[in-house]
Design an enzyme around this catalytic site. Sequence first.
Site, mmCIF file in Angstrom:
data_model
loop_
_atom_site.group_PDB
_atom_site.id
_atom_site.type_symbol
_atom_site.label_atom_id
_atom_site.label_comp_id
_atom_site.label_asym_id
_atom_site.label_seq_id
_atom_site.Cartn_x
_atom_site.Cartn_y
_atom_site.Cartn_z
ATOM 1 N N HIS A 172 -1.658 -0.158 -9.734
ATOM 2 C CA HIS A 172 -2.276 -1.079 -8.763
ATOM 3 C C HIS A 172 -2.904 -2.304 -9.455
ATOM 4 O O HIS A 172 -4.120 -2.512 -9.405
ATOM 5 C CB HIS A 172 -3.338 -0.350 -7.916
ATOM 6 N N GLU B 48 -3.709 7.323 -4.845
ATOM 7 C CA GLU B 48 -4.077 6.693 -6.113
ATOM 8 C C GLU B 48 -5.590 6.752 -6.303
ATOM 9 O O GLU B 48 -6.316 6.771 -5.317
ATOM 10 C CB GLU B 48 -3.569 5.235 -6.167
ATOM 11 N N ARG C 88 0.861 -1.179 0.000
ATOM 12 C CA ARG C 88 0.000 0.000 0.000
ATOM 13 C C ARG C 88 0.902 1.236 0.000
ATOM 14 O O ARG C 88 1.968 1.232 0.654
ATOM 15 C CB ARG C 88 -0.880 0.052 1.256
HETATM 16 C C1 8YV Z 1 -6.962 -5.884 -5.124
HETATM 17 C C2 8YV Z 1 -5.196 -5.398 -3.375
HETATM 18 O O1 8YV Z 1 -7.142 -6.074 -6.448
HETATM 19 O O2 8YV Z 1 -6.249 -7.291 -2.456
HETATM 20 C C3 8YV Z 1 -5.693 -6.237 -2.250
HETATM 21 O O3 8YV Z 1 -5.478 -5.817 -1.099
HETATM 22 O O4 8YV Z 1 -4.497 -4.503 -3.154
HETATM 23 C C4 8YV Z 1 -5.530 -5.602 -4.811
HETATM 24 O O5 8YV Z 1 -4.641 -6.479 -5.364
HETATM 25 C C5 8YV Z 1 -7.852 -4.792 -4.671
HETATM 26 O O6 8YV Z 1 -7.653 -4.429 -3.373
HETATM 27 C C6 8YV Z 1 -9.304 -5.140 -4.949
HETATM 28 O O7 8YV Z 1 -10.163 -4.628 -3.975
#
Ligand code: 8YV
Length: 322
Positions: free
Chosen positions: A288, A269, A240
Amino acid sequence: MSNKPVVLLTRRLPDAVENKLAQDFTPILNPHDRLYGTEELLRLAADADAILPCHTEKFPAATIARLPGRIKAIANFSVGVDHVDLEAAKQKQLIVTNTPDVLSDATAEIAILLMLGAARRASEGERLVRNQQWKDWSPAFMVGRQITGKRLGILGLGRVGQVVARRARGFDMTIHYHNRKPLDPDNAAGAIYHDSVEELLANIDVLSIHCPASDATRGLLNRKRIAAMHRDTILVNTSRGGVIDDDALVAALQTGDIAAAGLDVFNGEPDRIHPAYRKLENTFLLPHIGSATEETRNAMGYRAIDNLVAIFNGEEPRDRVA
Ligand code: 8YV
């Protein structure tokens, strides 16, 4: 289940997932995949028994407090749950789940792509070719860094970090890591433990960040810690954006205090990221897409559905985080 519980999907999910969900639940779909604001989300939630959101929908305490009483669960389509105030959810007796494991391979692929992209100046090179600015070749042209045989530091050797470590061993990299506690030998698989972030950072050539975003990790990669890395270090982040202090990283990239960065996640983002990242030549940037493969997006959806089925059958869901 007799009367099908109603599930609010905040985003459009793969057809296979939406169809499977409809077998046991009555979905409220978002066919145009619009990003809902809080008020619209709350309005739609009035008719739902559970919400299946992505990380793009935020559930701070104030929003959770306003969720209708009939909502039983937030079954996230994500492994990260920093968009949900888990304490507030617990207080409201909401069950919260996530989708671990199923995105580890896809995310690890992106971490390796970021390492290679940043180390071998892929963004810069691609732009040269694409923009017809490639005019010459010489032995000094676009010389980057090699990751083969180097020391990879993993900040957060959990599910994704362990897959990254396995892939990186294919490049003969030596694995170093920092977690709050050392892993058992089976999971560590020979990785070298450092009991402080600073010690890890001082002993590696590539850093891959895999710790979750939380109050404890916000801005963890600050000016002081970035200064602890040697000048040839490459930093990659698929976790993150909040784990990084952007001003500190940008300054280090501008002065050459670290070599390059590969980033798939950002503060602000998608459209309010630190503008300097776009201008720097020594960054390799992705939007992302850690889990963005067909296989993984389906698997994430099925996992969220399994959690919902368990919850509405009165069982403990496999991936409960609150
Ligand atoms: C997801 C992600 O696609 O799963 C996670 O925490 O960061 C991503 O890879 C995204 O969050 C979908 O809600």
